[in-house]
Design a protein around this motif. Structure first.
Motif, PDB file in Angstrom:
ATOM      1  N   ILE A 298      49.282  36.485  34.510  1.00 33.29           N
ATOM      2  CA  ILE A 298      48.673  37.910  35.199  1.00 33.29           C
ATOM      3  C   ILE A 298      49.817  38.892  35.006  1.00 33.29           C
ATOM      4  CG2 ILE A 298      48.183  38.552  37.467  1.00 33.29           C
ATOM      5  CD1 ILE A 298      46.986  36.047  38.501  1.00 33.29           C
ATOM      6  N   LYS A 299      49.565  40.135  34.912  1.00 33.10           N
ATOM      7  CA  LYS A 299      50.200  41.265  35.182  1.00 33.10           C
ATOM      8  C   LYS A 299      50.549  41.673  36.647  1.00 33.10           C
ATOM      9  CE  LYS A 299      50.545  44.361  32.045  1.00 33.10           C
ATOM     10  NZ  LYS A 299      50.473  45.360  31.324  1.00 33.10           N
ATOM     11  N   GLY A 300      51.333  41.104  37.354  1.00 32.46           N
ATOM     12  CA  GLY A 300      51.474  41.857  38.752  1.00 32.46           C
ATOM     13  C   GLY A 300      50.622  40.872  39.514  1.00 32.46           C
ATOM     14  N   GLY A 301      50.590  39.524  39.493  1.00 32.48           N
ATOM     15  CA  GLY A 301      49.355  38.778  40.392  1.00 32.48           C
ATOM     16  C   GLY A 301      49.798  38.978  41.775  1.00 32.48           C
ATOM     17  N   ARG A 302      48.645  39.113  42.511  1.00 29.09           N
ATOM     18  CA  ARG A 302      48.858  39.360  44.057  1.00 29.09           C
ATOM     19  C   ARG A 302      48.732  38.006  44.502  1.00 29.09           C
ATOM     20  NH1 ARG A 302      45.726  40.719  48.555  1.00 29.09           N
ATOM     21  NH2 ARG A 302      43.936  41.066  47.130  1.00 29.09           N
ATOM     22  N   ARG A 303      49.484  37.582  45.462  1.00 22.66           N
ATOM     23  CA  ARG A 303      49.295  36.423  46.181  1.00 22.66           C
ATOM     24  C   ARG A 303      48.264  36.147  47.653  1.00 22.66           C
ATOM     25  NH1 ARG A 303      50.218  31.026  44.396  1.00 22.66           N
ATOM     26  NH2 ARG A 303      52.107  30.838  43.039  1.00 22.66           N
ATOM     27  N   LEU A 304      47.346  35.602  47.802  1.00 17.93           N
ATOM     28  CA  LEU A 304      46.438  35.755  48.905  1.00 17.93           C
ATOM     29  C   LEU A 304      47.190  35.104  50.158  1.00 17.93           C
ATOM     30  CD1 LEU A 304      43.022  35.114  47.258  1.00 17.93           C
ATOM     31  CD2 LEU A 304      43.881  37.363  47.906  1.00 17.93           C
ATOM     32  N   ASN A 305      47.043  35.350  51.333  1.00 19.18           N
ATOM     33  CA  ASN A 305      47.578  34.709  52.356  1.00 19.18           C
ATOM     34  C   ASN A 305      46.269  33.626  52.672  1.00 19.18           C
ATOM     35  OD1 ASN A 305      45.357  35.621  54.445  1.00 19.18           O
ATOM     36  ND2 ASN A 305      46.450  37.395  54.583  1.00 19.18           N
ATOM     37  N   PRO A 306      46.697  32.602  53.377  1.00 17.02           N
ATOM     38  CA  PRO A 306      45.741  31.569  53.488  1.00 17.02           C
ATOM     39  C   PRO A 306      44.220  32.054  54.198  1.00 17.02           C
ATOM     40  CG  PRO A 306      47.774  30.784  54.421  1.00 17.02           C
ATOM     41  CD  PRO A 306      47.877  32.400  54.180  1.00 17.02           C
ATOM     42  N   VAL A 307      44.429  32.789  55.011  1.00 18.95           N
ATOM     43  CA  VAL A 307      43.035  33.173  55.458  1.00 18.95           C
ATOM     44  C   VAL A 307      42.034  34.149  54.325  1.00 18.95           C
ATOM     45  CG1 VAL A 307      41.627  34.854  57.068  1.00 18.95           C
ATOM     46  CG2 VAL A 307      43.863  33.475  57.814  1.00 18.95           C
ATOM     47  N   GLU A 308      42.719  34.906  53.482  1.00 17.18           N
ATOM     48  CA  GLU A 308      42.265  35.677  52.531  1.00 17.18           C
ATOM     49  C   GLU A 308      41.643  34.730  51.361  1.00 17.18           C
ATOM     50  OE1 GLU A 308      44.430  39.890  51.838  1.00 17.18           O
ATOM     51  OE2 GLU A 308      45.189  38.113  51.299  1.00 17.18           O
ATOM     52  N   ARG A 309      42.436  33.509  51.047  1.00 17.17           N
ATOM     53  CA  ARG A 309      42.078  32.549  50.049  1.00 17.17           C
ATOM     54  C   ARG A 309      40.767  31.824  50.586  1.00 17.17           C
ATOM     55  NH1 ARG A 309      43.282  27.064  49.538  1.00 17.17           N
ATOM     56  NH2 ARG A 309      43.422  26.287  47.295  1.00 17.17           N
ATOM     57  N   VAL A 310      40.852  31.129  51.953  1.00 14.30           N
ATOM     58  CA  VAL A 310      39.859  30.527  52.159  1.00 14.30           C
ATOM     59  C   VAL A 310      38.581  31.180  52.297  1.00 14.30           C
ATOM     60  CG1 VAL A 310      38.580  29.268  54.386  1.00 14.30           C
ATOM     61  CG2 VAL A 310      41.226  28.741  53.346  1.00 14.30           C
ATOM     62  N   GLU A 311      38.461  32.414  52.889  1.00 18.51           N
ATOM     63  CA  GLU A 311      37.291  33.380  52.865  1.00 18.51           C
ATOM     64  C   GLU A 311      36.650  33.523  51.458  1.00 18.51           C
ATOM     65  OE1 GLU A 311      38.376  35.945  56.989  1.00 18.51           O
ATOM     66  OE2 GLU A 311      38.897  36.943  55.242  1.00 18.51           O
ATOM     67  N   ALA A 312      37.397  33.903  50.654  1.00 16.69           N
ATOM     68  CA  ALA A 312      37.081  34.009  49.233  1.00 16.69           C
ATOM     69  C   ALA A 312      36.491  32.870  48.587  1.00 16.69           C
ATOM     70  CB  ALA A 312      38.299  34.665  48.340  1.00 16.69           C
ATOM     71  N   LEU A 313      37.265  31.793  48.805  1.00 16.23           N
ATOM     72  CA  LEU A 313      36.513  30.600  48.212  1.00 16.23           C
ATOM     73  C   LEU A 313      35.445  30.332  48.886  1.00 16.23           C
ATOM     74  CD1 LEU A 313      39.686  28.023  48.191  1.00 16.23           C
ATOM     75  CD2 LEU A 313      38.466  28.945  46.278  1.00 16.23           C
ATOM     76  N   ARG A 314      35.107  30.391  50.373  1.00 16.43           N
ATOM     77  CA  ARG A 314      33.854  29.890  50.910  1.00 16.43           C
ATOM     78  C   ARG A 314      32.766  30.970  50.209  1.00 16.43           C
ATOM     79  NH1 ARG A 314      36.577  28.642  56.402  1.00 16.43           N
ATOM     80  NH2 ARG A 314      36.399  26.436  56.360  1.00 16.43           N
ATOM     81  N   GLN A 315      33.095  32.028  49.589  1.00 11.49           N
ATOM     82  CA  GLN A 315      31.916  33.038  49.298  1.00 11.49           C
ATOM     83  C   GLN A 315      31.510  32.730  47.931  1.00 11.49           C
ATOM     84  OE1 GLN A 315      33.471  37.135  49.640  1.00 11.49           O
ATOM     85  NE2 GLN A 315      33.747  36.914  51.958  1.00 11.49           N
ATOM     86  N   GLN A 316      32.270  31.889  47.230  1.00 21.36           N
ATOM     87  CA  GLN A 316      31.846  31.405  45.765  1.00 21.36           C
ATOM     88  C   GLN A 316      30.670  30.782  45.580  1.00 21.36           C
ATOM     89  OE1 GLN A 316      33.560  32.152  42.708  1.00 21.36           O
ATOM     90  NE2 GLN A 316      31.589  31.281  41.896  1.00 21.36           N
ATOM     91  N   GLN A 317      29.863  30.925  44.778  1.00 29.43           N
ATOM     92  CA  GLN A 317      28.689  30.228  44.515  1.00 29.43           C
ATOM     93  C   GLN A 317      28.647  29.474  43.179  1.00 29.43           C
ATOM     94  OE1 GLN A 317      24.593  32.495  45.633  1.00 29.43           O
ATOM     95  NE2 GLN A 317      25.633  33.990  44.567  1.00 29.43           N
ATOM     96  N   VAL A 318      28.053  28.336  43.092  1.00 25.90           N
ATOM     97  CA  VAL A 318      28.077  27.360  42.190  1.00 25.90           C
ATOM     98  C   VAL A 318      26.582  26.978  42.118  1.00 25.90           C
ATOM     99  CG1 VAL A 318      30.343  26.812  42.052  1.00 25.90           C
ATOM    100  CG2 VAL A 318      28.728  25.397  43.503  1.00 25.90           C
ATOM    101  N   ILE A 319      26.320  26.273  40.808  1.00 18.89           N
ATOM    102  CA  ILE A 319      24.763  25.738  40.606  1.00 18.89           C
ATOM    103  C   ILE A 319      24.996  24.545  39.761  1.00 18.89           C
ATOM    104  CG2 ILE A 319      24.300  27.190  38.690  1.00 18.89           C
ATOM    105  CD1 ILE A 319      21.399  27.231  39.521  1.00 18.89           C
ATOM    106  N   LEU A 320      24.175  23.578  40.180  1.00 21.17           N
ATOM    107  CA  LEU A 320      24.327  22.550  39.436  1.00 21.17           C
ATOM    108  C   LEU A 320      23.475  22.651  37.923  1.00 21.17           C
ATOM    109  CD1 LEU A 320      24.673  19.354  39.275  1.00 21.17           C
ATOM    110  CD2 LEU A 320      22.591  18.959  40.352  1.00 21.17           C
TER     111      LEU A 320
END
Length: 511
Positions: A298-320
């Protein structure tokens, strides 16, 4: 006359492979898993796209504008034809890196990808690429780069040099690259049969030569027989990319994110004692004897705080994307095969068995009664995506923009399947990626699109083309000779396709 190949094999085309890690839409989960914000990718570039299967699939199955180059005009021509068929936002060229990277009409990119090519080019071309990344990758943008690495290739380095030297000095005049490869492999096998001390000290070399004899010659030509061939350590790669202001983010190979299947308990504890992240990654390669790395920088990667990370993860969709009964509860890591916990994986697979997209938040709610936590779900998802049993799903806007492009590209590939098995994939709007669909399955789909409804009708349609071309199926490595044998095997495959594969392709909006 100048050599436009720059020492790269050009008298045999590269394979028609698809490399899912090149997909810009795939980087979200690994980056979130590692605590990084991910860019909104609107423009992407692939350097050295080969036959262009990956770049075409990713452009057709998304709204992202893709650019790229491959120095081989025959390969660029094939890729450009696919692009014309889909009508996707593709700008593909047949220019050398020095020429392409200095074009004045290129935008800045959110994502740049290179698959394998770094290992097969000169330092001069590497400098061109690093300068290009420095200038054209946006702040917050991601580089995907895969390359042969050390220490996994250490034993093979001298033998590879011997193979290429044999191909250069021992070949008969006018001998093609395939014959030269065959001769070099035969020579290496005869050499090792004399029980040289090198072979005794490095038994893995003999094993690799045996595997190479069974591998596709197009792959071997490009993997081993270029003039430049430089497996590079992770630390050396970091030195190169520092000039482009890049920092290592994480592996692009999802299974690498799960230490339990790649490192022993003692190794994990040892690595935790190393405070420097870059040195820790280099040491990990020794523990795993890594041969091939697939990484995000990454060029200038931004670290997420724990709340941001969990919220973004919960929104991720997957399919079998596999039939539940075909999902093996095993995974291969660096320390061998591991058995997956049925108490975690069975509830997840049951929740996704309808082949409809689910967010990680939905999966968390659906499996709460089984006691599954978000970290357990995330780890299972990373492994299942890494095993190609699950796939990330793109957003609704991306799906709607991709559908027409995918339909056009897939229609072209289905027509091509009547006479060719080159491209064994179709574009899936739902995932923004390609999905494996072999030639016979493509012919069944083509038959279905032409009004055939039953497996029997699709088999008859496919067999007419195969018989006219005097082509036969193989089973267990042997060619089937009689029409009855071929039709019976086609029938078996068609029934399985209609029952198991077709519903998944429909769920992925492939058909």
């Amino acid at each position: 006359m100048s050599d436009w190949t720059a020492g790269y094999v050009a008298d045999i085309g590269y394979t028609f492979g698809y490399y899912t890690e090149l997909n810009p839409l795939r980087l979200r989960l690994p980056l979130l898993s590692s605590g990084y914000a991910f860019p909104n990718v609107e423009s992407a570039c692939e350097l050295g796209f080969g036959q262009g299967v990956s770049v075409n699939m990713h452009a057709a199955a998304s709204s992202i504008a893709h650019y790229g180059t491959d120095f081989n005009p025959a390969q660029a021509n094939f890729a450009q034809e696919l692009a014309r068929q889909s009508g996707a936002r593709l700008h593909l060229h047949d220019e050398a890196f020095a020429e392409f990277c200095n074009r004045s009409d290129l935008p800045d990119f959110d994502y740049i990808g290179l698959h394998g090519i770094w290992s097969w080019i000169s330092d001069e071309n590497r400098s061109v690429i690093v300068d290009f990344i420095r200038r054209k990758l946006k702040v917050g943008g991601v580089l995907y780069i895969s390359y042969n690495t050390q220490p996994g290739w250490a034993a093979m380095l001298p033998m590879r040099g011997l193979l290429t030297e044999h191909a250069q000095v021992m070949a008969a005049p006018g001998q093609g690259i395939v014959s030269r490869i065959d001769s070099a492999l035969d020579f290496a096998e005869r050499l090792l049969a004399t029980d040289p001390i090198f072979g005794r000290v490095n038994p893995v070399v003999g094993e690799r030569i045996k595997r190479m004899k069974d591998q596709n010659r197009s792959y071997l030509a490009h993997e081993y027989f270029n003039r430049d061939w430089h497996p590079m350590t992770f630390s050396r790669m970091a030195e190169w990319l520092a000039g482009a202001k890049l920092n290592f983010a994480c592996s692009a190979h999802y299974v690498d994110h799960v230490d339990a299947v790649n490192l022993s308990t003692e190794q994990q504890a040892f690595l935790k004692e190393i405070p420097d992240a870059m040195f820790r990654e280099a040491v990990r390669d020794f523990m795993c004897n890594t041969q091939f790395r697939r990484d995000y920088w990454i060029k200038g990667g931004r670290r997420l705080n724990p709340v941001e990370r969990v919220e973004a993860l919960r929104q991720q969709q997957v399919i079998l994307v596999n039939s539940p009964e075909n999902v093996e509860l095993k995974v291969s890591g660096y320390i061998g095969d591991a058995t997956l916990n049925e108490g975690i994986y069975c509830p997840l697979l049951e929740a996704m068995s309808d082949h409809k997209p689910k967010t990680l938040n939905q999966l968390e709610q659906m499996t709460k009664a089984k006691g599954l936590s978000l970290p357990q779900i995330l780890q299972a998802v990373m492994i299942l995506v890494g095993k190609n049993d699950l796939a990330p799903v793109q957003d609704e806007l991306g799906i709607s923009k991709a559908k027409k492009q995918c339909d056009k590209l897939n229609a072209h590939l289905l027509q091509a399947s009547r006479g060719s098995h080159d491209v064994g994939y179709l574009a899936a709007p739902l995932t923004g990626a390609a999905v494996p669909v072999n030639r016979f399955q493509q012919m069944f789909l083509l038959a279905k699109n032409n009004g055939r409804k039953s497996p029997e009708e699709c088999v008859k349609f496919a067999w007419e083309y195969l018989e006219n071309l005097n082509q036969r199926l193989t089973k267990e490595g042997k060619a089937l000779e009689t029409p009855e044998e071929n039709i019976a095997e086609l029938q078996r495959q068609a029934v399985e396709f209609f029952e198991k594969r077709l519903p998944i392709l429909k769920a992925l909006m492939v058909t």
